[in-house]
Design a protein around this motif. Structure first.
Motif, PDB file in Angstrom:
ATOM      1  N   PRO A  53      61.084  67.994  55.132  1.00 50.33           N
ATOM      2  CA  PRO A  53      60.338  66.744  55.117  1.00 50.33           C
ATOM      3  C   PRO A  53      58.997  66.856  54.416  1.00 50.33           C
ATOM      4  N   GLY A  54      58.538  68.077  54.151  1.00 52.25           N
ATOM      5  CA  GLY A  54      57.174  68.288  53.675  1.00 52.25           C
ATOM      6  C   GLY A  54      56.812  67.499  52.442  1.00 52.25           C
ATOM      7  N   ALA A  56      57.086  64.562  51.695  1.00 53.15           N
ATOM      8  CA  ALA A  56      56.634  63.185  51.834  1.00 53.15           C
ATOM      9  C   ALA A  56      55.136  63.075  52.125  1.00 53.15           C
ATOM     10  N   SER A  57      54.453  64.217  52.197  1.00 56.34           N
ATOM     11  CA  SER A  57      53.040  64.147  52.542  1.00 56.34           C
ATOM     12  C   SER A  57      52.270  63.422  51.452  1.00 56.34           C
ATOM     13  N   PRO A  58      51.274  62.678  51.835  1.00 56.66           N
ATOM     14  CA  PRO A  58      50.592  61.828  50.856  1.00 56.66           C
ATOM     15  C   PRO A  58      49.926  62.637  49.743  1.00 56.66           C
ATOM     16  N   PRO A  69      62.319  62.397  50.358  1.00 63.83           N
ATOM     17  CA  PRO A  69      62.475  62.145  51.796  1.00 63.83           C
ATOM     18  C   PRO A  69      63.734  61.352  52.094  1.00 63.83           C
ATOM     19  N   SER A  70      64.161  60.508  51.143  1.00 65.02           N
ATOM     20  CA  SER A  70      65.352  59.699  51.415  1.00 65.02           C
ATOM     21  C   SER A  70      66.569  60.586  51.642  1.00 65.02           C
ATOM     22  N   ILE A  73      66.365  61.851  55.263  1.00 58.16           N
ATOM     23  CA  ILE A  73      66.664  60.745  56.180  1.00 58.16           C
ATOM     24  C   ILE A  73      68.165  60.503  56.232  1.00 58.16           C
ATOM     25  N   LEU A  74      68.798  60.457  55.053  1.00 60.01           N
ATOM     26  CA  LEU A  74      70.234  60.174  55.025  1.00 60.01           C
ATOM     27  C   LEU A  74      71.031  61.313  55.651  1.00 60.01           C
ATOM     28  N   LEU A 136      65.200  69.263  62.176  1.00 59.35           N
ATOM     29  CA  LEU A 136      65.039  67.895  62.649  1.00 59.35           C
ATOM     30  C   LEU A 136      66.116  67.526  63.661  1.00 59.35           C
TER      31      LEU A 136
ATOM     32  N   PRO B 135      54.516  66.124  58.136  1.00 59.41           N
ATOM     33  CA  PRO B 135      55.815  65.959  57.463  1.00 59.41           C
ATOM     34  C   PRO B 135      56.723  64.981  58.198  1.00 59.41           C
ATOM     35  N   LEU B 136      56.769  65.138  59.512  1.00 57.71           N
ATOM     36  CA  LEU B 136      57.637  64.278  60.304  1.00 57.71           C
ATOM     37  C   LEU B 136      57.127  62.838  60.299  1.00 57.71           C
ATOM     38  N   SER B 138      55.345  61.407  57.959  1.00 55.30           N
ATOM     39  CA  SER B 138      55.600  60.840  56.636  1.00 55.30           C
ATOM     40  C   SER B 138      57.053  60.410  56.515  1.00 55.30           C
ATOM     41  N   LEU B 139      57.919  61.225  57.085  1.00 59.39           N
ATOM     42  CA  LEU B 139      59.334  60.890  57.067  1.00 59.39           C
ATOM     43  C   LEU B 139      59.578  59.599  57.839  1.00 59.39           C
ATOM     44  N   GLN B 142      58.485  56.687  55.879  1.00 63.33           N
ATOM     45  CA  GLN B 142      59.491  56.356  54.865  1.00 63.33           C
ATOM     46  C   GLN B 142      60.643  55.565  55.501  1.00 63.33           C
ATOM     47  N   VAL B 143      61.062  55.991  56.702  1.00 61.07           N
ATOM     48  CA  VAL B 143      62.090  55.253  57.437  1.00 61.07           C
ATOM     49  C   VAL B 143      61.611  53.834  57.686  1.00 61.07           C
ATOM     50  N   ILE B 146      61.856  51.826  54.458  1.00 59.39           N
ATOM     51  CA  ILE B 146      63.247  51.493  54.110  1.00 59.39           C
ATOM     52  C   ILE B 146      63.762  50.388  55.023  1.00 59.39           C
ATOM     53  N   PHE B 316      70.182  53.512  54.665  1.00 63.25           N
ATOM     54  CA  PHE B 316      69.730  54.810  54.165  1.00 63.25           C
ATOM     55  C   PHE B 316      70.585  55.302  53.002  1.00 63.25           C
ATOM     56  N   ALA B 319      69.639  53.332  49.944  1.00 62.00           N
ATOM     57  CA  ALA B 319      68.290  53.763  49.549  1.00 62.00           C
ATOM     58  C   ALA B 319      68.372  55.102  48.813  1.00 62.00           C
ATOM     59  N   ALA B 329      63.806  54.154  46.324  1.00 59.00           N
ATOM     60  CA  ALA B 329      64.647  53.950  47.509  1.00 59.00           C
ATOM     61  C   ALA B 329      64.572  52.525  48.039  1.00 59.00           C
TER      62      ALA B 329
END
Lengths: 501, 501
Positions: A53-54, A56-58, A69-70, A73-74, A136, B135-136, B138-139, B142-143, B146, B316, B319, B329
């Motif tokens: 997941p890292g 996705a950090s801003p 990140p998608s 998530i999927l 996760l 990280p989590l 941010s994830l 993102q969820v 979406i 998802f 996306a 996405a």
């Protein structure tokens, strides 16, 4: 609860259409397969585990591209869907075989592990527990476990335990003490085979005794309900005994954890005292506080989202608290559940039931899969010593619980058949045992092989309950059905289906 | 929808008790603060970022102790609760000021970032966006994004767009083309200041044009509703124009992404063709399929959990699909939403609304915070060139959209006041703009400073809508209220409150 009160729970749709279980299994399976194909086509299957997941950090966001990140998530959602579908399938099959659904869900988890599917087709692990999404998924499994224990605590009826009479008191203590002592004694034999490296005999023996004396309150409640015993003395007595056993078992488990974790007798004493103090404070101070907050929330019409957050924070913070104290997170979750007892018609209870319903179907199956991934039957079957130890454990568990309970109940004045029935009912260990074993494994009290053997013991003792009740002719399924209810097969589950609206 | 139909949505409880917003904010704030104190006492605050979720893997489980998944779970939930509480507070404050709540939520996100709170009190970041849980979080953000785009797609009314007449067609195209061309032209001036490193002029200009010509359909719908215009020609016309603008804007955004990502004109053409093909296939083939699955699920009484999983997988996977294709996405999520349009009374729609309600309150605020963490107003205010560029962007955006729309509408035969009103309404950019800007930042089309300036532009254009309507005396709040409804202040939101039962 009779069938007539739950027409939908009969396993068939009211209009006599196709069985309702198809409704659960197929959409999930079809969508999982269809999406699996889609994803495979897109070359989605081969990500590196590091870039989880890292990305996705801003700070990294401006870098653009790179990791997605998608994808995470999927992946996680697909694994969740696959696990939930297999668990639902297992649950429905178990119900068809006259077993509580949770047995099927656990079995599904075991079958996905190295004992069966993952042993035969290693690639299957990438579907149900993919390497890259594992951290996760494990976290979600932990969330599922905490929320499950939270629900168990919420459903725990302290008042009923207080109401129950002398017989229940004596029987429950005996049904706890006999298997506990036998289990602790058998620890002398299996210590070398089953104890984790570096663990002392005392905590190991306490843990093994606890593992032997567990009674699965939630599964028992369901069996009692499904066999039509809920309104008979045997049923209520079994429930009260199981509740008392639960309390004692949690205490001895906490003791084992404290002794193992604190590296010395004084540390253990300190942990136990701290745990006791926290429990008393949480129950005495927390209960009225939470109740007041609840009433206020009803008055102020607090929306669902805020209630969800409140309940999650309550469960997770107490779980974290007991985890920090050196006993397991499950205790805190159970304690948190005691703070928010189920009340019919209550709005908070409705939210809790909704969380619990989704949790049991989506996240708790992940926990069963993490258990299944740790259980490797093939590692046990090849070794005679382990097999013998396993048989010993099973015999001690059944004899200790069943005979111990039955003999005490008989000498307390109950008739033989009822006494045996009580023994049979309290012998069901179900999910509670699995939760306890997993905690023992995580705390380094037992090794992998012991975990495998004890999980098998838990499954066997739970599976035997239904048939044993039938053998004693104590199952009252038909007589309990209200007149006019269709004469469906008793094996199509009559259990109540918890459902979000 | 009139006030009389939504007595609860008046911002005050029906019995005339305390304002309902207290109900949202205080429990969250109180619990967050109380738990924060608890956690601080336990020395929970100082974990290392590395040991995030990985520790929970089953292989490491036997090691015992070490790292605690319960810590990660609690950290993430605490941050979630804190962000949700601040967002709820911001939303309620905005409503009190006569603004759409989403403006307050965005503002809350911005204020938590380096522009205000994080700049003044760097330690606050550990509460709202802690390093170790980032990280989590941010994830989850993102969820949230979406699922938001999924809901936008679900609420998108394709049929209404088809029904709308010639005037709408002309006006929407003009209200799109004028700001787009002006924006693309202004790219000539601000390219050096605003383009990310290594990005060509063409994709940057397309993106800037798109950013200028966005109309926020969801925010617009809410403003139209709240100002009582929903059943008047101006309201429906504005909605239809906005919907048409949305479609065109998504197309040009996809074009900018494709040109930027594919590294060549042919690659861009390929991506655009692929995206178009996928869109057509998904809509033509997927819509009837999903509809059939939905009908079947209703017949087979598929439980809520399975429906939730189905919807999540749909959102998802699409996306992910568009992400892999090189467009963002959000497109896939929007497409997925088009496949499951909202239908009143439909069971799937009820599940969707439930997901959406929780998402808007819990996960979407996290997205606003990730936006806020990237926006640094202090980095912009110090530099004259950036400030000038920002003013230029703002002027071009407002003049292009407002004047472009108004002039076209007037020449299409509408009266001046209505034409101006249409321009004012379509000038609101809201969340859609933020989503587009974030996508542009992530795809490396614009740099951080451009992001900051454009976010400010989005907020300003949205905030000015309500007062501008009042100025034109086009707001019909009171006249639209049904007789007998209490004469509450127009600023306490009359917007419908989406709620799980």
């Amino acid at each position: 609860m009779t069938k007539a009160e739950h027409p939908r729970a009969s396993g068939r749709s009211p209009r006599g259409g196709p069985p309702a279980w198809r409704g659960v299994v197929w959409p999930l399976l079809i969508s999982a397969v269809a999406l699996g194909a889609l994803i495979a086509v897109l070359g989605f299957g081969l990500g590196t585990p590091e870039d989880l997941p890292g990305s996705a950090s801003p700070d990294a966001a401006t870098g653009g591209g790179g990791t997605h990140p998608s994808e995470t998530i999927l992946r996680v959602t697909c694994a969740l869907a696959a696990v939930a579908a297999v668990a639902a399938l297992g649950g429905r099959l178990a119900r068809r075989l006259g077993q509580p659904p949770v047995i099927g869900e656990i079995a599904a988890g075991l079958l996905l592990g190295p004992s069966a599917l993952a042993g035969l087709v290693p690639a299957s692990t990438e579907v149900f527990f993919p390497e890259s999404a594992r951290p996760l998924l494990s976290l979600l499994a932990q969330v599922g476990l905490i929320l499950f224990m939270f629900a168990v605590g919420s459903e725990f009826d302290v008042a009923e335990l207080r109401r129950s009479g002398r017989v229940v008191g004596v029987v429950s203590q005996a049904s706890m003490v006999v298997p506990f002592v036998l289990g602790a004694l058998s620890a002398l034999v299996v210590y070398r085979e089953f104890a984790a490296d570096g663990i002392g005999f005392i905590p190991f023996a306490i843990f093994l005794g606890t593992a032997m004396s567990i009674t699965a309150f939630p599964v028992l409640a369901r069996i009692v309900q499904e066999s039509g015993l809920a309104r008979r003395p045997l049923g209520t007595m079994a429930m009260a005994c199981a509740a008392a056993c639960d309390v004692i078992a949690w205490c001895t488990l906490a003791l084992a954890m404290a002794v193992a974790g604190s590296g010395g007798p004084w540390g253990a004493v300190g942990t136990v005292l701290l745990a006791a103090a926290v429990t008393v404070v949480v129950l005495r101070v927390g209960r009225p506080l939470v109740r007041a907050a609840e009433r206020w929330a009803d008055r102020a019409q607090v929306p669902v989202a805020a209630r969800v957050v409140f309940l999650l924070l309550l469960a997770f913070s107490l779980a974290r608290l007991t985890d920090v104290m050196g006993v397991h997170a499950i205790f805190g979750a159970f304690l948190a559940g005691l703070l928010v007892p189920h009340r019919p018609g209550n709005r908070m209870t409705a939210v809790q039931t909704g969380i619990d319903s989704l949790n049991r179907k989506l996240l708790l199956p992940l926990f069963f899969v993490t258990v299944g991934m740790t259980v490797d039957l093939t590692a046990v079957t090849g070794r005679a010593g382990l097999l013998l130890a396993g048989v010993l454990v099973l015999v001690v568990a059944v004899v200790g619980k069943l005979a111990g309970t039955a003999v005490t109940a008989r000498s307390a004045g109950l008739p033989w058949r009822t006494s045996l029935g009580l023994g049979v009912l309290l012998n069901a260990r179900g999910v509670t045992e699995i939760v306890v074993l997993r905690a023992g494994l995580e705390a380094g009290l037992i090794n992998q092989n012991a975990f495998t053997v004890l999980v098998v013991m838990a499954v066997v003792t739970t599976v035997m309950t239904g048939p044993a009740l039938d053998l004693l002719k104590l199952s009252h399924r038909r007589t309990s059905a209200a007149p006019g209810a269709e004469t469906a097969s008793p094996v199509t589950g009559e259990a109540k289906e918890k459902e979000l609206v």
